[in-house]
Design an enzyme around this catalytic site. Sequence first.
Site, PDB file in Angstrom:
ATOM      1  N   HIS A 136       0.833  -1.206   0.000  1.00 15.31           N
ATOM      2  CA  HIS A 136       0.000   0.000   0.000  1.00 15.31           C
ATOM      3  C   HIS A 136       0.866   1.254   0.000  1.00 15.31           C
ATOM      4  CE1 HIS A 136      -3.587  -2.389   0.631  1.00 15.31           C
ATOM      5  NE2 HIS A 136      -4.314  -1.299   0.663  1.00 15.31           N
ATOM      6  N   LYS A 184     -10.238  -7.961   7.839  1.00 14.88           N
ATOM      7  CA  LYS A 184     -10.948  -8.249   9.085  1.00 14.88           C
ATOM      8  C   LYS A 184     -10.769  -7.060  10.018  1.00 14.88           C
ATOM      9  CE  LYS A 184      -7.187 -10.659  11.407  1.00 14.88           C
ATOM     10  NZ  LYS A 184      -6.708 -11.909  12.006  1.00 14.88           N
TER      11      LYS A 184
END
Length: 188
Positions: free
Chosen positions: A38, A103
């Site tokens: 990222h 999650k």
Amino acid sequence: MNAIRLTTPLTDDVIEQLHAGDHVLLSGTVYTARDAAHARLIELLRQGKPLPFDIKDQVIYYVGPTPAKPGHVIGSAGPTTSGRMDSFTPELLKAGLKGMIGKGQRDQSVIDAIAANKAVYFAATGGAAAMLAKRVVSCEVIAYEDLGCEAIRKLEVKDLPLIVINDCHGRDFYRENQERYAKSFLGD
């Protein structure tokens, strides 16, 4: 409970019909990326350079799969904690990303960016990495091989079981259920 079958890439029309708490079976292409990948993607965006894949209408799965055993496409492929990607996510959504799989809860800036960019955040079941790996049909490293398990991979998935956590209407399935629990059991 019936699951909604979706195929990537995701369109605005499909995303608008999803609601927090919906069960989904996702098929098609998803890309893997974690923290280090990222950071590199954001650096490219800020420099005005192209990303290693066309992010428009795509889904990123926050996963760092283990090496595949002989005869398998991929090793264990469970979701990692999504909050680690929160600082990067609004820029990727603005660049065209439509879905994320991970999650845990997202911060409010991500929830706002999901609504503003008509996107969706799905949860995959933590602790079920071996089962989730069985839903991966193919796996190919496409960028940042030097990052090892955090390299960006192109996965083809078939009926990956997910739950919509944050929808484009601003709803948060985790928060709603925490509030419901507090009201029902704790009297808050």
